[in-house]
Design a protein around this motif. Structure first.
Motif, PDB file in Angstrom:
ATOM      1  N   GLU A  64       1.105  -1.154   0.281  1.00 46.98           N
ATOM      2  CA  GLU A  64       0.105   0.139   0.015  1.00 46.98           C
ATOM      3  C   GLU A  64       0.898   1.186  -0.151  1.00 46.98           C
ATOM      4  N   ALA A  65       2.032   1.836   0.540  1.00 43.82           N
ATOM      5  CA  ALA A  65       2.724   2.311   0.309  1.00 43.82           C
ATOM      6  C   ALA A  65       3.558   2.507  -0.436  1.00 43.82           C
ATOM      7  N   GLU A  66       3.496   1.646  -0.525  1.00 43.49           N
ATOM      8  CA  GLU A  66       4.020   2.202  -2.502  1.00 43.49           C
ATOM      9  C   GLU A  66       3.310   2.159  -3.708  1.00 43.49           C
ATOM     10  N   VAL A  67       2.322   1.592  -3.108  1.00 41.61           N
ATOM     11  CA  VAL A  67       1.091   2.616  -4.570  1.00 41.61           C
ATOM     12  C   VAL A  67       0.975   3.987  -4.295  1.00 41.61           C
ATOM     13  N   GLU A  68       1.056   4.476  -3.012  1.00 39.68           N
ATOM     14  CA  GLU A  68       0.772   5.465  -2.585  1.00 39.68           C
ATOM     15  C   GLU A  68       2.252   6.057  -3.392  1.00 39.68           C
ATOM     16  N   VAL A  69       3.064   5.636  -3.433  1.00 41.64           N
ATOM     17  CA  VAL A  69       4.325   6.793  -3.897  1.00 41.64           C
ATOM     18  C   VAL A  69       4.487   6.506  -5.215  1.00 41.64           C
ATOM     19  N   PHE A  70       3.787   5.462  -5.561  1.00 38.88           N
ATOM     20  CA  PHE A  70       3.435   5.708  -7.258  1.00 38.88           C
ATOM     21  C   PHE A  70       2.543   6.779  -7.952  1.00 38.88           C
ATOM     22  N   VAL A  71       1.861   6.934  -7.204  1.00 38.60           N
ATOM     23  CA  VAL A  71       0.434   7.584  -7.168  1.00 38.60           C
ATOM     24  C   VAL A  71       0.988   8.585  -7.604  1.00 38.60           C
ATOM     25  N   GLN A  72       1.647   8.767  -6.604  1.00 37.65           N
ATOM     26  CA  GLN A  72       2.190  10.671  -6.503  1.00 37.65           C
ATOM     27  C   GLN A  72       2.947  10.968  -7.141  1.00 37.65           C
ATOM     28  N   ARG A  73       4.153  10.153  -7.968  1.00 35.39           N
ATOM     29  CA  ARG A  73       4.916  10.376  -9.346  1.00 35.39           C
ATOM     30  C   ARG A  73       4.063  10.637  -9.994  1.00 35.39           C
ATOM     31  N   LEU A  74       3.291   9.827 -10.560  1.00 31.83           N
ATOM     32  CA  LEU A  74       2.139  10.283 -11.476  1.00 31.83           C
ATOM     33  C   LEU A  74       1.829  11.863 -11.328  1.00 31.83           C
ATOM     34  N   ARG A  75       1.032  11.850  -9.883  1.00 29.53           N
ATOM     35  CA  ARG A  75       0.141  13.372 -10.029  1.00 29.53           C
ATOM     36  C   ARG A  75       0.755  14.495 -10.509  1.00 29.53           C
ATOM     37  N   GLY A  76       0.570  15.058 -10.795  1.00 25.19           N
ATOM     38  CA  GLY A  76       0.958  16.457 -12.072  1.00 25.19           C
ATOM     39  C   GLY A  76       1.784  16.203 -13.386  1.00 25.19           C
ATOM     40  N   MET A  77       1.713  14.879 -13.668  1.00 21.40           N
ATOM     41  CA  MET A  77       2.763  14.454 -14.766  1.00 21.40           C
ATOM     42  C   MET A  77       1.752  14.152 -16.020  1.00 21.40           C
ATOM     43  N   MET A  78       0.291  13.045 -14.878  1.00 20.21           N
ATOM     44  CA  MET A  78      -0.284  12.615 -16.406  1.00 20.21           C
ATOM     45  C   MET A  78      -1.475  13.087 -15.986  1.00 20.21           C
ATOM     46  N   THR A  79      -2.791  14.051 -16.850  1.00 18.87           N
ATOM     47  CA  THR A  79      -3.290  14.347 -17.373  1.00 18.87           C
ATOM     48  C   THR A  79      -4.494  13.612 -16.408  1.00 18.87           C
ATOM     49  N   GLU A  80      -4.708  12.549 -15.881  1.00 13.61           N
ATOM     50  CA  GLU A  80      -5.692  11.040 -15.439  1.00 13.61           C
ATOM     51  C   GLU A  80      -5.808  11.180 -14.532  1.00 13.61           C
ATOM     52  N   ILE A  81      -4.355  11.151 -13.718  1.00 15.19           N
ATOM     53  CA  ILE A  81      -4.566  10.855 -12.411  1.00 15.19           C
ATOM     54  C   ILE A  81      -4.974  12.753 -11.529  1.00 15.19           C
ATOM     55  N   GLY A  82      -6.115  12.445 -10.829  1.00 15.09           N
ATOM     56  CA  GLY A  82      -6.952  13.411 -10.790  1.00 15.09           C
ATOM     57  C   GLY A  82      -8.023  13.102 -11.565  1.00 15.09           C
ATOM     58  N   GLY A  83      -9.152  12.215 -11.214  1.00 12.36           N
ATOM     59  CA  GLY A  83     -10.192  12.360 -12.439  1.00 12.36           C
ATOM     60  C   GLY A  83     -10.697  13.019 -11.597  1.00 12.36           C
ATOM     61  N   THR A  84     -11.423  12.511  -9.966  1.00 12.62           N
ATOM     62  CA  THR A  84     -12.331  13.499  -8.992  1.00 12.62           C
ATOM     63  C   THR A  84     -12.304  15.107  -9.748  1.00 12.62           C
ATOM     64  N   GLN A  85     -10.969  15.240  -9.929  1.00 13.74           N
ATOM     65  CA  GLN A  85     -11.125  16.527  -9.589  1.00 13.74           C
ATOM     66  C   GLN A  85     -11.006  17.540 -11.231  1.00 13.74           C
ATOM     67  N   ARG A  86     -10.641  17.679 -12.278  1.00 11.09           N
ATOM     68  CA  ARG A  86      -9.907  17.699 -13.262  1.00 11.09           C
ATOM     69  C   ARG A  86     -11.529  17.344 -13.810  1.00 11.09           C
ATOM     70  N   LEU A  87     -11.928  16.603 -14.371  1.00  4.46           N
ATOM     71  CA  LEU A  87     -12.848  15.981 -14.590  1.00  4.46           C
ATOM     72  C   LEU A  87     -14.943  16.598 -14.843  1.00  4.46           C
ATOM     73  N   PRO A  88     -14.698  17.252 -13.824  1.00  2.88           N
ATOM     74  CA  PRO A  88     -15.646  18.191 -13.402  1.00  2.88           C
ATOM     75  C   PRO A  88     -15.586  19.654 -13.652  1.00  2.88           C
ATOM     76  N   ARG A  89     -13.842  20.014 -13.916  1.00  2.00           N
ATOM     77  CA  ARG A  89     -13.854  21.401 -14.029  1.00  2.00           C
ATOM     78  C   ARG A  89     -14.198  21.655 -15.904  1.00  2.00           C
ATOM     79  N   CYS A  90     -14.317  20.445 -16.492  1.00  2.00           N
ATOM     80  CA  CYS A  90     -14.552  20.827 -17.802  1.00  2.00           C
ATOM     81  C   CYS A  90     -15.459  20.071 -18.441  1.00  2.00           C
ATOM     82  N   LEU A  91     -16.498  19.004 -17.493  1.00  3.22           N
ATOM     83  CA  LEU A  91     -17.677  18.718 -18.337  1.00  3.22           C
ATOM     84  C   LEU A  91     -18.526  19.526 -17.310  1.00  3.22           C
TER      85      LEU A  91
END
Length: 246
Positions: free
Chosen positions: A108-135
């Motif tokens: 679980e700790a490794e998953v959290e670290v991995f997701v944090q590395r992706l956040r900000g690099m990939m627009t798919e991360i944070g979909g619950t925040q980005r998608l409502p702003r778009c649609l």
């Protein structure tokens, strides 16, 4: 408000040359999951990031993400790069998303670290925040709750993508459309394009008054550039401008 304003002020840090580039034609680079190729001739200034993980359909694994972050860190400091294209070396696939087989082996700790590395690099991360702003909230909830898959045409109708193109026999129609768009951006003033990107991205995170302040800070950084003077001279002389990124 302080964070985006500070980020805008730090935009034009000193440039450093890119030390090394992987290339699909270089023997040492062929085994890399992320390869970098600088185009030449009339497309000089366009750089491609080639995603090359065929066995996993370019899924986001540890090695893939590490090499991608390394490439982006170097390219961010390379003054020669004006436009960056992401391209798949795997026919019929762009990126399959998360590598679930690899993710299954993580703690679980490794998953959290991995997701944090992706956040900000990939627009798919944070979909619950980005998608409502778009649609809007209602449609975003419908798509997220149902996990519905959209075609390229559907995504374009909703405004999630700019273009949808008919596929060609080679399977690279989207790449050619993206490259044509890159060629449109290429002759524009690179500093102004870069500052515009910061103003838009940071301005969307704050209220409009703060966004206008960010725009003013960005424009102030463009005033002393040679390119701004070149643009005005070219307009006066009725000729195409020749921007050099200074």
């Amino acid at each position: 408000m302080l964070r985006p304003l500070t980020s805008a002020l730090r935009l034009l840090r000193p440039w450093k040359p890119l030390q090394t580039r992987g290339c699909a034609s270089d023997g040492a680079a062929r085994g890399r999951e992320i390869q970098v190729r600088a185009l030449e001739g009339p497309d000089q200034g366009i750089t491609e990031i080639l995603m090359n993980r065929p066995r996993a359909r370019n899924a986001l694994g540890n090695v893939f993400v590490r090499e991608l972050l390394e490439a982006l860190a170097q390219l961010r400091e390379d003054r020669q790069v004006r436009v960056l294209l992401f391209r798949s070396a795997v026919k019929g696939v762009f990126c399959a998303g998360a590598d679930l087989k690899e993710r299954e082996q993580m703690s679980e700790a490794e998953v959290e670290v991995f997701v944090q590395r992706l956040r900000g690099m990939m627009t798919e991360i944070g979909g619950t925040q980005r998608l409502p702003r778009c649609l809007g909230v209602a449609l975003a909830k419908e798509l997220i709750f149902t996990g519905r898959r959209l075609s390229g045409t559907q995504a374009q109708v909703l405004g999630l993508v700019n273009h949808a193109v008919a596929q060609n026999e080679e399977g690279n129609a989207a790449y050619h459309r993206a490259r044509a768009l890159a060629q449109e951006i290429l002759p524009q003033a690179p500093i102004a394009v870069r500052l515009s990107k910061v103003a838009i991205d940071r301005g969307m995170e704050v209220d409009i008054a703060s966004g206008m302040a960010i725009e003013g800070i960005c424009y102030a950084q463009n005033i002393p550039t040679q390119d701004r003077l070149e643009g005005m001279a070219a307009f006066r002389e009725k000729r195409p401008p020749k921007f050099v990124g200074k």
